[in-house]
Design an enzyme around this catalytic site. Sequence first.
Site, PDB file in Angstrom:
ATOM      1  CG  HIS A  98      43.750  44.724  24.561  1.00  0.00           C
ATOM      2  ND1 HIS A  98      43.898  43.367  24.752  1.00  0.00           N
ATOM      3  CD2 HIS A  98      44.478  45.312  25.547  1.00  0.00           C
ATOM      4  CE1 HIS A  98      44.677  43.147  25.792  1.00  0.00           C
ATOM      5  NE2 HIS A  98      45.044  44.333  26.301  1.00  0.00           N
ATOM      6  CG  HIS A 100      44.265  47.905  30.108  1.00  0.00           C
ATOM      7  ND1 HIS A 100      43.619  46.865  30.754  1.00  0.00           N
ATOM      8  CD2 HIS A 100      45.062  47.325  29.180  1.00  0.00           C
ATOM      9  CE1 HIS A 100      44.010  45.706  30.232  1.00  0.00           C
ATOM     10  NE2 HIS A 100      44.874  45.963  29.274  1.00  0.00           N
ATOM     11  CE  LYS A 219      43.200  40.263  28.819  1.00  0.00           C
ATOM     12  NZ  LYS A 219      43.650  41.620  29.190  1.00  0.00           N
ATOM     13  CG  HIS A 260      47.564  38.252  28.665  1.00  0.00           C
ATOM     14  ND1 HIS A 260      48.284  39.408  28.489  1.00  0.00           N
ATOM     15  CD2 HIS A 260      48.473  37.310  29.057  1.00  0.00           C
ATOM     16  CE1 HIS A 260      49.555  39.191  28.754  1.00  0.00           C
ATOM     17  NE2 HIS A 260      49.699  37.918  29.108  1.00  0.00           N
ATOM     18  CG  HIS A 280      48.854  40.647  24.144  1.00  0.00           C
ATOM     19  ND1 HIS A 280      48.787  42.018  23.992  1.00  0.00           N
ATOM     20  CD2 HIS A 280      48.384  40.381  25.407  1.00  0.00           C
ATOM     21  CE1 HIS A 280      48.303  42.558  25.108  1.00  0.00           C
ATOM     22  NE2 HIS A 280      48.039  41.595  25.980  1.00  0.00           N
ATOM     23  CG  ASP A 349      48.001  46.315  26.222  1.00  0.00           C
ATOM     24  OD1 ASP A 349      47.132  46.453  27.090  1.00  0.00           O
ATOM     25  OD2 ASP A 349      48.981  45.559  26.370  1.00  0.00           O
TER      26      ASP A 349
END
Length: 440
Positions: A98, A100, A219, A260, A280, A349
């Site tokens: 996970h 970005h 996603k 998510h 999460h 994240d």
Amino acid sequence: MSLRRKLALSLCLAFGAGAVSMAAVAQRQEKVDAKRTLVRAGHVLDVKTGKIADAQTIVVVGDRIQSIAPSASVAAEPGDAVVDLGGMTVMPGLIDVHTHLTMNPDFDPYKELTSTSAKEAINGVVNARTTLMAGFTTVRNVGAYGFVDVDLRDAINAGQVPGPHMQVSGPLLGITGGHCDENLLPIQYHLVGDGVADGIAQVQHKVRENIKYGADLIKICATGGVLSKGDDPQASQFTLEEMQAIVADAHRLGRKVAAHAHGAQGILWATEAGVDSIEHGSYINDEAIAEMKKRGTYLVPTLYLEDWMVEKGNLPALYHQKMLDVSAVAKKNIKHAIEAGVKIALGTDAAVYPHGLNAHELDVYVNQMGMSPLAALQTATVNAADLMGWTTKTGSLEPGKWADIIGVEKNPLEDVRVLQDVKFVMKGGVVYKGEGSVAK
């Protein structure tokens, strides 16, 4: 058939045969020219069993591991490159499912609104290198605007820039006004997120569009989120039927789905719809835990970010309270899910906090969630590889797998924090950090 068509067909067949022949020659020559790299390891950690083997040599040919054997039985041959890691513990490169990479931890709304695909591409180049140097040789990038992550993956694969192996999702799919939409501007600007879709027909179209433009996975935003305006992390967004349509199309077309999901209802619906992972999981409850265990759905906690936010975060007011609310309950709920036996894969994240700190997540798993060090390491190796469908490529040091190897100064089973300071990184047979590195 006309003479012209017969001649054209003959030429095509001849060219095709020649091309195949040339390709075969090139492949044979590549094998002849392939050099061996001998990685002389003081200790090799088997992340499947936790066993340590001393004085081992990993033989690397091309981008793959050819063999692993006691160093005394592997003599260097003329032309071999030798990497001396005799003082280190060696293990497979880590995996973060996970990330970005094209984003940075700056949540000033003005900065968000003035970002461009070009800026995010530059972010991606910088952050991919940082992540690789931290010992993470494989990642899933779960959300990027404008398919910038597709271009980043392709540039890495082409050798243009250093970075981890990547699976990428392209734009996040979400509902109008939801966590994955663009909600900062008033109506006259008509700003809409790249992946916004409502209703079964639209979500099917978005899945197919993302795949068309290069997505390796899909996603979705099953609930509201923290770093978005006007939505509630506990509220479900897509309906169960919409998510079922997304998963059906994605799976039929060979893509996994990451959801998510903070709120319990959204976690349950996404799991019932057949997603492959819940990202999460802050408000996960017993009903959702039972469904995830029944289906073998992975949970991807992203917990270190809460610690980082408490210590160093500086969120705008519109995000701050939501972060406090989620942080107040997430660790307790996720610890319960771990103890109940839900499968865990490591995700960070990264971008919510600085890239390169990914291994701090392991510290949270061991020293706050109560995982054994081996179980924690497995979330970032064998489990993560399984979630990605890459078990035959990575996740452990075995012949035939990618030569993704990291080295640290002591056994991480004794102190998992040692992985926050990786000394040696090899990815795909190329040394990027440490002895013999080629990418500074």
